[in-house]
Design an enzyme around this catalytic site. Structure first.
Site, short mmCIF file in Angstrom:
data_model
loop_
_atom_site.label_atom_id
_atom_site.label_comp_id
_atom_site.label_asym_id
_atom_site.label_seq_id
_atom_site.Cartn_x
_atom_site.Cartn_y
_atom_site.Cartn_z
CD GLU A 1 13.95 32.63 -31.35
OE1 GLU A 1 13.72 31.93 -32.35
OE2 GLU A 1 14.89 33.44 -31.29
NE ARG B 1 13.99 29.35 -33.58
CZ ARG B 1 15.29 29.08 -33.50
NH1 ARG B 1 15.73 27.86 -33.69
NH2 ARG B 1 16.16 30.03 -33.20
CG ASP C 1 16.73 41.22 -36.78
OD1 ASP C 1 15.88 41.38 -35.88
OD2 ASP C 1 17.35 40.16 -36.94
CD GLU D 1 20.29 35.77 -40.51
OE1 GLU D 1 19.33 35.38 -39.80
OE2 GLU D 1 21.41 35.23 -40.47
#
Length: 616
Positions: free
Chosen positions: A246, A250, A378, A518
């Site tokens: 993360e 980010r 994913d 998405e």
């Protein structure tokens, strides 16, 4: 006795010991003596075992190191600087190939800033003094790596919104930004209903995640204010665990994108700092990183819930770490992250598909773990393709693993609904890999990724696949009264006669919407590559749904129930990806020129941050 002492007729004269009590040593040929002594020493050295000679080498090196350690600091620095002047550029160029620099660009040395100051508000962690960090397994010492001067990027210019739809998106961003600035400035997320903030890592996630969106939307005043906060308040010395993935996508991704778009060196300096602090995560036996790292103490470990890392998380940090190496001139970042991809490449897979958990210590997938293109799986597939593109399409195994994964998806995961034959991506669960007709909204990234691959020369039939999955994802929005998709959708794959059957249904616990990006992301790619305005129309419908059901006085909030317009259950949370991805991709989707960002020069990371494509 006299015969034993007769070493050289040219060196000694002697008398019978029976008549005298001494030996006369007559050295009259010094050159011959030296040659003889040298030959004697060399003969003795050759008679030593390899082990004895290694001990001698080790002793000499140890003495040199001790002497160097005891030198005054100024002398030591001068020696290091002298060595760096001669060797640093060669060391780096042998490890990583960098983009050619135009001769007319002025270059400055990249220096990591001293970290200090405070971070406004309550962060749930203490500011700690810088520890003396010792590299561990697979860790590269900073002092061993040269750091050549790097070019300052030529800043891009953006003119701001060009049509009514883009202006509407910018207005939504400014509405969210105003609430964040008033009630959560410097904190990770805003709680727009209660007028409070939520702290996750204590890194000002919303500010850092928003930098490139602000810049691309032409919000120059807001960008300058955010830059000032980063320069003066963003520090990484908090004694708090953060998630490697993360923070990479980010914070590191956000800083690097802002650096490349604006040319402001402060963003690169901060990126180098946080990158250094995340490196201990790679200190495992396998090289597969731990999921959690403490930026302040520089200690890393497995997650609290178990020994494994998520497969998607350890394989979706490479774009950022590769770019950090190429921007800073320090190969260690790319080397550590690339090693993970190479390791995963060697592991056995299920027709290119990977389980969603992997053990950082032994480097093996968890046996019988779920296989999915949704949560925890994913972006593994996304980053295979995007790494290949980022590195100038020069690393073939990345492309091959991506193609193998798409082939395995078609073979094992692609299913169709019973009524309207909507294509969706199922999951494989358990030892027998049973099919579960469930698809996360996260899976809707796939359409855009497939289209991106086709644009870069991969099989044309992937475009039809992309169109089918985007169509299904749009339906997960369109069938809901709020016109907003749930977090998870289930699908009926067997037709039941006489029943009022639907293709899709949602369970109560899965009915929330987190303002995710998405599908908007995929609509942008489809619009960019085809020019089909249908994708813009679908995106506008979804944007209107956000306006109707998630907008509140101080921003936009996630909701708990997409199935009822009278009971949406606002959740009082705005994730930073609303600023970084959802609104950015909407803004790009409504760019009628399709020239705002050139996808032959830029590749977006998993958080929507554009990074440059290199030649190799």
């Amino acid at each position: 006795m006299p015969e034993r002492l007769n070493l050289s007729k040219n060196m000694f004269s002697y008398r019978d010991l029976s008549t005298t009590d001494y030996i006369s040593l007559n050295i009259y040929d010094s050159a011959a003596f030296t040659r003889g002594t040298s030959r004697s020493l060399w003969r003795q050295w050759k008679q030593l075992s390899r082990f004895q000679r290694n001990i001698f080498y080790f002793a000499i090196i140890t003495v040199i190191l001790v002497i160097f350690y005891l030198l005054p600091g100024e002398t030591k620095n001068a020696i290091l600087q002298s060595n760096s002047d001669y060797n640093s550029v060669d060391v780096v160029q042998e490890t990583v190939k960098y983009e050619k620099v135009p001769e007319d660009i002025v270059v400055d040395n990249v220096n990591q800033p001293a970290v200090g100051g405070g971070h406004g508000g309550d962060h749930g962690g203490d500011v700690i003094e810088e520890p003396e960090f010792q590299p561990e397994i697979n860790q590269v010492d900073d002092d061993q790596i040269g750091e050549p001067p790097q070019p300052k990027p030529i800043a891009l210019k953006f003119e701001g919104p060009q049509n009514s739809k883009q202006r509407a998106v910018v207005a939504a961003f400014k509405h969210s930004w105003k609430g964040y600035k008033q009630y959560a400035w410097g904190h990770d997320n805003i709680k727009p209903i209660s007028k409070k903030y939520h702290e996750w890592f204590g890194l000002g996630l919303t500010i850092v995640d928003s930098l490139d969106t602000l810049y691309m939307m032409g919000l120059n005043d807001e960008f300058a204010e955010a830059k000032s906060w980063v320069e003066n308040n963003l520090v990484f010395t908090m004694n708090r665990d953060v998630n490697l993935f993360e923070v990479t996508i980010r914070v590191l991704g956000g800083l690097l994108a802002a650096y490349h778009l604006s040319g402001e060196k402060i963003f690169l300096n901060k990126a180098i700092d946080v990158g250094d602090r995340m490196m201990p995560a790679f200190s495992t036996r396998s090289g597969v990183p731990y999921s959690d790292v403490n930026l302040g103490t520089r200690a890393a470990h497995s997650p609290k819930w178990g020994p494994d890392s998520s497969t998607s998380e350890v394989t979706s940090i490479q774009l950022e770490f590769r770019d950090l190496s190429r921007s800073s001139g320090q190969p260690k970042f790319e080397a550590a992250a690339a090693r993970v991809s190479e390791h995963i490449h060697q592991l056995k897979k299920h027709d290119g598909l990977v389980p969603i958990f992997i053990n950082a210590n032994n480097g093996q997938f968890r046996e019988y773990a779920t296989i999915t293109l949704g949560a925890r799986g994913d972006s593994y597939y996304e980053y295979l393709l995007k790494q290949w593109i980022q590195t100038g399409k020069t690393i073939d195994y990345l492309r091959d693993d991506y193609l193998s994964g798409i082939s395995g998806t078609k073979k094992h995961l692609v299913k169709y609904t019973a009524i309207n034959k909507y294509l969706f991506i199922a999951e494989l669960v358990g030892m027998h890999k049973d099919t579960r007709p469930k698809m996360d909204h996260l899976t809707c990234y796939l359409g855009g990724t497939l289209a991106l691959g086709v644009h870069h020369g991969l099989p044309q039939d992937h475009m039809a696949f992309a169109n089918d999955i985007v169509k299904t994802c749009y339906q997960t929005y369109a069938i809901q009264p709020t016109f907003l998709a749930p977090e998870i959708t289930y699908f009926n794959i067997q037709k039941v006669e006489g029943d009022n059957q639907m293709d899709m249904y949602v369970k109560t616990n899965d009915a929330h919407n987190l303002l995710r990006p998405e599908l908007i992301e995929s609509l942008f790619y489809m619009w960019y590559f085809t020019g089909n305005k249908t994708y813009q129309d679908w995106g506008w419908q979804i944007f209107q749904a956000f306006e109707n059901y998630t907008k509140v006085e101080n921003g936009y909030t996630s909701i708990g129930n997409v199935r009822s317009i009278n009971n949406i259950r606002p959740q009082d949370m705005t994730e930073s990806f609303w600023f970084a991805e959802t609104l950015k991709y909407l803004y790009l989707l409504f760019d009628d020129t399709r020239q705002l960002i050139d996808l032959n020069k830029w590749v977006f990371n998993s958080e929507g941050h554009p990074l440059p494509i290199y030649e190799s």
